[in-house]
Scaffold this motif. Structure first.
Motif, PDB file in Angstrom:
ATOM      1  N   GLN A  39      37.345  71.638 -18.831  1.00 45.43           N
ATOM      2  CA  GLN A  39      36.744  70.821 -19.877  1.00 45.43           C
ATOM      3  C   GLN A  39      35.347  70.373 -19.474  1.00 45.43           C
ATOM      4  O   GLN A  39      35.037  70.268 -18.277  1.00 45.43           O
ATOM      5  CB  GLN A  39      37.617  69.602 -20.158  1.00 45.43           C
ATOM      6  CG  GLN A  39      38.922  69.919 -20.870  1.00 45.43           C
ATOM      7  CD  GLN A  39      39.659  68.669 -21.308  1.00 45.43           C
ATOM      8  OE1 GLN A  39      39.547  67.620 -20.679  1.00 45.43           O
ATOM      9  NE2 GLN A  39      40.414  68.785 -22.387  1.00 45.43           N
ATOM     10  N   ALA A  40      34.537  70.114 -20.458  1.00 47.75           N
ATOM     11  CA  ALA A  40      33.200  69.605 -20.200  1.00 47.75           C
ATOM     12  C   ALA A  40      33.283  68.348 -19.332  1.00 47.75           C
ATOM     13  O   ALA A  40      34.148  67.493 -19.543  1.00 47.75           O
ATOM     14  CB  ALA A  40      32.487  69.302 -21.513  1.00 47.75           C
ATOM     15  N   GLY A  41      32.391  68.289 -18.361  1.00 43.21           N
ATOM     16  CA  GLY A  41      32.394  67.183 -17.416  1.00 43.21           C
ATOM     17  C   GLY A  41      33.204  67.461 -16.160  1.00 43.21           C
ATOM     18  O   GLY A  41      33.124  66.698 -15.188  1.00 43.21           O
ATOM     19  N   GLY A  42      33.959  68.519 -16.179  1.00 38.53           N
ATOM     20  CA  GLY A  42      34.785  68.869 -15.041  1.00 38.53           C
ATOM     21  C   GLY A  42      34.038  69.634 -13.974  1.00 38.53           C
ATOM     22  O   GLY A  42      32.812  69.838 -14.069  1.00 38.53           O
ATOM     23  N   SER A  43      34.791  70.070 -12.966  1.00 41.31           N
ATOM     24  CA  SER A  43      34.191  70.762 -11.822  1.00 41.31           C
ATOM     25  C   SER A  43      34.970  72.030 -11.492  1.00 41.31           C
ATOM     26  O   SER A  43      36.173  72.127 -11.755  1.00 41.31           O
ATOM     27  CB  SER A  43      34.204  69.853 -10.584  1.00 41.31           C
ATOM     28  OG  SER A  43      33.426  68.695 -10.786  1.00 41.31           O
ATOM     29  N   LEU A  44      34.247  72.959 -10.912  1.00 40.83           N
ATOM     30  CA  LEU A  44      34.847  74.176 -10.359  1.00 40.83           C
ATOM     31  C   LEU A  44      34.090  74.541  -9.096  1.00 40.83           C
ATOM     32  O   LEU A  44      32.895  74.224  -8.974  1.00 40.83           O
ATOM     33  CB  LEU A  44      34.762  75.347 -11.341  1.00 40.83           C
ATOM     34  CG  LEU A  44      35.738  75.405 -12.505  1.00 40.83           C
ATOM     35  CD1 LEU A  44      35.377  76.572 -13.423  1.00 40.83           C
ATOM     36  CD2 LEU A  44      37.167  75.524 -12.033  1.00 40.83           C
ATOM     37  N   ARG A  45      34.770  75.214  -8.198  1.00 39.74           N
ATOM     38  CA  ARG A  45      34.120  75.724  -6.989  1.00 39.74           C
ATOM     39  C   ARG A  45      34.336  77.228  -6.920  1.00 39.74           C
ATOM     40  O   ARG A  45      35.469  77.692  -6.802  1.00 39.74           O
ATOM     41  CB  ARG A  45      34.694  75.067  -5.744  1.00 39.74           C
ATOM     42  CG  ARG A  45      33.962  75.453  -4.461  1.00 39.74           C
ATOM     43  CD  ARG A  45      34.671  74.889  -3.263  1.00 39.74           C
ATOM     44  NE  ARG A  45      33.888  75.009  -2.040  1.00 39.74           N
ATOM     45  CZ  ARG A  45      34.411  75.388  -0.878  1.00 39.74           C
ATOM     46  NH1 ARG A  45      35.700  75.677  -0.789  1.00 39.74           N
ATOM     47  NH2 ARG A  45      33.643  75.453   0.196  1.00 39.74           N
ATOM     48  N   LEU A  46      33.252  77.958  -7.009  1.00 37.47           N
ATOM     49  CA  LEU A  46      33.309  79.406  -6.907  1.00 37.47           C
ATOM     50  C   LEU A  46      33.148  79.825  -5.454  1.00 37.47           C
ATOM     51  O   LEU A  46      32.382  79.222  -4.702  1.00 37.47           O
ATOM     52  CB  LEU A  46      32.214  80.058  -7.748  1.00 37.47           C
ATOM     53  CG  LEU A  46      32.179  79.698  -9.224  1.00 37.47           C
ATOM     54  CD1 LEU A  46      31.097  80.507  -9.936  1.00 37.47           C
ATOM     55  CD2 LEU A  46      33.524  79.907  -9.889  1.00 37.47           C
ATOM     56  N   SER A  47      33.880  80.862  -5.091  1.00 38.88           N
ATOM     57  CA  SER A  47      33.773  81.417  -3.747  1.00 38.88           C
ATOM     58  C   SER A  47      33.370  82.880  -3.835  1.00 38.88           C
ATOM     59  O   SER A  47      33.710  83.572  -4.794  1.00 38.88           O
ATOM     60  CB  SER A  47      35.109  81.310  -3.016  1.00 38.88           C
ATOM     61  OG  SER A  47      35.508  79.967  -2.868  1.00 38.88           O
ATOM     62  N   CYS A  48      32.678  83.327  -2.816  1.00 39.64           N
ATOM     63  CA  CYS A  48      32.285  84.730  -2.729  1.00 39.64           C
ATOM     64  C   CYS A  48      32.574  85.201  -1.311  1.00 39.64           C
ATOM     65  O   CYS A  48      31.967  84.703  -0.356  1.00 39.64           O
ATOM     66  CB  CYS A  48      30.811  84.894  -3.056  1.00 39.64           C
ATOM     67  SG  CYS A  48      30.170  86.569  -2.812  1.00 39.64           S
ATOM     68  N   ALA A  49      33.495  86.122  -1.198  1.00 39.43           N
ATOM     69  CA  ALA A  49      33.863  86.662   0.112  1.00 39.43           C
ATOM     70  C   ALA A  49      33.207  88.018   0.293  1.00 39.43           C
ATOM     71  O   ALA A  49      33.286  88.880  -0.585  1.00 39.43           O
ATOM     72  CB  ALA A  49      35.370  86.797   0.217  1.00 39.43           C
ATOM     73  N   ALA A  50      32.571  88.187   1.439  1.00 45.20           N
ATOM     74  CA  ALA A  50      31.886  89.440   1.734  1.00 45.20           C
ATOM     75  C   ALA A  50      32.683  90.254   2.737  1.00 45.20           C
ATOM     76  O   ALA A  50      33.304  89.710   3.645  1.00 45.20           O
ATOM     77  CB  ALA A  50      30.495  89.164   2.284  1.00 45.20           C
ATOM     78  N   SER A  51      32.633  91.548   2.572  1.00 45.90           N
ATOM     79  CA  SER A  51      33.271  92.457   3.524  1.00 45.90           C
ATOM     80  C   SER A  51      32.413  93.703   3.654  1.00 45.90           C
ATOM     81  O   SER A  51      31.453  93.899   2.906  1.00 45.90           O
ATOM     82  CB  SER A  51      34.678  92.830   3.063  1.00 45.90           C
ATOM     83  OG  SER A  51      34.640  93.512   1.830  1.00 45.90           O
ATOM     84  N   GLY A  52      32.748  94.512   4.613  1.00 44.09           N
ATOM     85  CA  GLY A  52      32.000  95.738   4.836  1.00 44.09           C
ATOM     86  C   GLY A  52      30.965  95.580   5.936  1.00 44.09           C
ATOM     87  O   GLY A  52      30.859  96.407   6.819  1.00 44.09           O
TER      88      GLY A  52
END
Length: 121
Positions: free
Chosen positions: A13-26
Motif C-alpha cells: 500500500q502507499a506509504g509502505g516499504s519494501l526492500r529489494l535484493s540483488c544477488a550476483a553470481s558468476g
C-alpha cells in the motif's frame, strides 16, 4: 560473466516499504558500481539509484531522494534497495545492474530479469 537475480518485489500500500535484493553470481561484483533501474508500464526504463564499489558514493533520481536507500554487502556479493514511503507512481519492474568500472555510476553491462513492485493507493 555476471548473473544478477532480483527479489523482494511485491504488492504494498502507499506509504509502505519494501526492500529489494540483488544477488550476483558468476563473478564478483565487489569491484563494480551497481545500480537500480525501473520501467513503469508504457514508459522507458529510468535510473533509480547507484552505488560505487566501496559504498562511499551514491546517486539517486530526484523522484526517490529521501525515500530510497541503496546499499551493498561485499561479503554476500549483493546490493539492496530499501524503499520507504512508497507511492503509486513507484509501481514498476525494478532491475538490478552491474557497472563496468568501480566508480562509474552511469554505464552498465549486466542486467537482471527484474522484480515487480506494485504500490496501491
Amino acid at each position: 560473466q555476471v548473473q544478477l537475480v532480483e527479489s523482494g518485489g511485491g504488492l504494498v500500500q502507499a506509504g509502505g516499504s519494501l526492500r529489494l535484493s540483488c544477488a550476483a553470481s558468476g563473478r564478483t561484483v565487489n569491484w563494480l558500481a551497481m545500480g537500480w533501474f525501473r520501467r513503469a508500464p508504457g514508459k522507458d526504463r529510468e535510473f533509480v539509484a547507484a552505488i560505487n564499489w566501496t559504498g562511499g558514493s551514491s546517486d539517486y533520481a530526484d523522484s526517490v531522494k529521501g525515500r530510497f536507500t541503496i546499499s551493498r554487502d561485499i561479503a554476500k556479493n549483493a546490493v539492496y534497495l530499501q524503499m520507504n514511503s512508497l507511492k503509486p507512481e513507484d509501481t514498476a519492474v525494478y532491475y538490478c545492474a552491474a557497472g563496468r568500472s568501480p566508480n562509474n555510476l552511469h554505464d552498465y553491462d549486466y542486467w537482471g530479469q527484474g522484480t515487480q513492485v506494485t504500490v496501491s493507493s
